[in-house]
Design a protein around this motif. Sequence first.
Motif, PDB file in Angstrom:
ATOM      1  N   ILE A   1       0.841  -1.204   0.000  1.00 40.07           N
ATOM      2  CA  ILE A   1       0.000   0.000   0.000  1.00 40.07           C
ATOM      3  C   ILE A   1       0.874   1.249   0.000  1.00 40.07           C
ATOM      4  N   ARG A   2       1.878   1.250   0.873  1.00 39.12           N
ATOM      5  CA  ARG A   2       2.760   2.417   0.975  1.00 39.12           C
ATOM      6  C   ARG A   2       3.506   2.666  -0.342  1.00 39.12           C
ATOM      7  N   THR A   3       3.912   1.595  -0.997  1.00 43.10           N
ATOM      8  CA  THR A   3       4.623   1.727  -2.272  1.00 43.10           C
ATOM      9  C   THR A   3       3.733   2.366  -3.329  1.00 43.10           C
ATOM     10  N   SER A   4       2.466   1.939  -3.388  1.00 38.28           N
ATOM     11  CA  SER A   4       1.531   2.509  -4.357  1.00 38.28           C
ATOM     12  C   SER A   4       1.290   3.989  -4.090  1.00 38.28           C
ATOM     13  N   LEU A   5       1.084   4.335  -2.830  1.00 40.54           N
ATOM     14  CA  LEU A   5       0.841   5.732  -2.474  1.00 40.54           C
ATOM     15  C   LEU A   5       2.042   6.594  -2.846  1.00 40.54           C
ATOM     16  N   ALA A   6       3.245   6.085  -2.554  1.00 38.48           N
ATOM     17  CA  ALA A   6       4.461   6.838  -2.869  1.00 38.48           C
ATOM     18  C   ALA A   6       4.632   7.003  -4.374  1.00 38.48           C
ATOM     19  N   ARG A   7       4.253   5.981  -5.134  1.00 37.52           N
ATOM     20  CA  ARG A   7       4.400   6.028  -6.593  1.00 37.52           C
ATOM     21  C   ARG A   7       3.597   7.182  -7.187  1.00 37.52           C
ATOM     22  N   TYR A   8       2.454   7.490  -6.575  1.00 40.52           N
ATOM     23  CA  TYR A   8       1.604   8.564  -7.092  1.00 40.52           C
ATOM     24  C   TYR A   8       1.704   9.838  -6.255  1.00 40.52           C
ATOM     25  N   GLY A   9       2.647   9.853  -5.323  1.00 44.84           N
ATOM     26  CA  GLY A   9       2.855  11.048  -4.517  1.00 44.84           C
ATOM     27  C   GLY A   9       1.698  11.386  -3.603  1.00 44.84           C
ATOM     28  N   VAL A  10       0.991  10.358  -3.130  1.00 43.77           N
ATOM     29  CA  VAL A  10      -0.167  10.562  -2.253  1.00 43.77           C
ATOM     30  C   VAL A  10       0.208  10.165  -0.826  1.00 43.77           C
ATOM     31  N   HIS A  11      -0.124  11.012   0.127  1.00 43.30           N
ATOM     32  CA  HIS A  11       0.182  10.716   1.531  1.00 43.30           C
ATOM     33  C   HIS A  11      -1.102  10.470   2.311  1.00 43.30           C
ATOM     34  N   LEU A  12      -1.124   9.368   3.067  1.00 42.13           N
ATOM     35  CA  LEU A  12      -2.197   9.093   4.014  1.00 42.13           C
ATOM     36  C   LEU A  12      -1.561   8.861   5.381  1.00 42.13           C
ATOM     37  N   PRO A  13      -2.226   9.269   6.456  1.00 40.57           N
ATOM     38  CA  PRO A  13      -1.683   9.040   7.794  1.00 40.57           C
ATOM     39  C   PRO A  13      -1.393   7.558   8.033  1.00 40.57           C
ATOM     40  N   SER A  14      -0.351   7.271   8.775  1.00 41.32           N
ATOM     41  CA  SER A  14       0.051   5.885   9.039  1.00 41.32           C
ATOM     42  C   SER A  14      -1.068   5.075   9.676  1.00 41.32           C
ATOM     43  N   ILE A  15      -1.874   5.712  10.532  1.00 38.71           N
ATOM     44  CA  ILE A  15      -2.940   4.979  11.209  1.00 38.71           C
ATOM     45  C   ILE A  15      -3.977   4.460  10.206  1.00 38.71           C
ATOM     46  N   ILE A  16      -4.214   5.222   9.126  1.00 38.40           N
ATOM     47  CA  ILE A  16      -5.167   4.791   8.099  1.00 38.40           C
ATOM     48  C   ILE A  16      -4.585   3.640   7.284  1.00 38.40           C
ATOM     49  N   VAL A  17      -3.318   3.759   6.916  1.00 37.80           N
ATOM     50  CA  VAL A  17      -2.669   2.695   6.148  1.00 37.80           C
ATOM     51  C   VAL A  17      -2.631   1.408   6.966  1.00 37.80           C
ATOM     52  N   ASN A  18      -2.298   1.540   8.251  1.00 37.93           N
ATOM     53  CA  ASN A  18      -2.225   0.370   9.121  1.00 37.93           C
ATOM     54  C   ASN A  18      -3.595  -0.284   9.286  1.00 37.93           C
ATOM     55  N   HIS A  19      -4.628   0.530   9.466  1.00 36.57           N
ATOM     56  CA  HIS A  19      -5.990   0.002   9.610  1.00 36.57           C
ATOM     57  C   HIS A  19      -6.428  -0.698   8.323  1.00 36.57           C
ATOM     58  N   THR A  20      -6.116  -0.090   7.190  1.00 37.32           N
ATOM     59  CA  THR A  20      -6.466  -0.687   5.901  1.00 37.32           C
ATOM     60  C   THR A  20      -5.853  -2.075   5.763  1.00 37.32           C
TER      61      THR A  20
END
Length: 239
Positions: free
Chosen positions: A208-227
């Motif tokens: 998930i983090r790799t995909s977000l970084a690829r498109y320059g999108v930031h989400l809080p860690s708590i949301i990524v972890n919950h996802t």
Amino acid sequence: MLIYGGTAVTLRHKFRTATHDIDYALRGPSPLFEDCVAAVGEKYRLFPHWMHSLEQFTSAPHFRENFCRHADALHLDAASGNLSFLVQDSDWQLAHKLCWFRRDRKNDGRDIVGILQGRDGDAAKQVSRSVQDVFGEDATFDTDGTMLLDALEQGINLDELAVRLYRRAQYYETVYSYLFPLLCQKDVLAAGKICWMESLFWRTEEDIRTSLARYGVHLPSIIVNHTARVMFKPEFWNL
């Protein structure tokens, strides 16, 4: 009128009791019929495309001929009299759902399994035979269809397959309903690419983090972890 899609499955098989919309095709243009569809939709406050026309039926003669070869008349008794429709058969259903199978659609997997459960014999061979009969010897499955065919060839129990397909669909439903609105607040174009393409290959939180970084999108860690905790359960992937 010819009926296809989920409506055809509902009419032909007991395992499905309802459909979201009605997919249909007419042998030729009919403004009167379209006006009636619009009037009924307005009267009962139905969503705009509660009846969905198959445009390809009128624009592609070969497609129309093949469709008619895999449809037969179904007669229904209604309060207003006898109604007859030309309804798509199960071979067509299997072929289309395997060649354009989408793991995020709950009904696709359920329909495939439901049709196969109503038949006797080798499920994998029946699926392959249906695809070849509808689309020809050179027909190919999409990625998800190939995955499902592999599971059938390995002898997976159909009841277990139905459960797993449903869970996988729930996973993707979560992706689209939960993540997509959040990502749209950041970048609408990136949201579509991430949810419709990138997410198909996610297996870990790092993916998930790799995909977000690829498109320059930031989400809080708590949301990524919950996802990751909600989505990445073994039963989604052990097909």
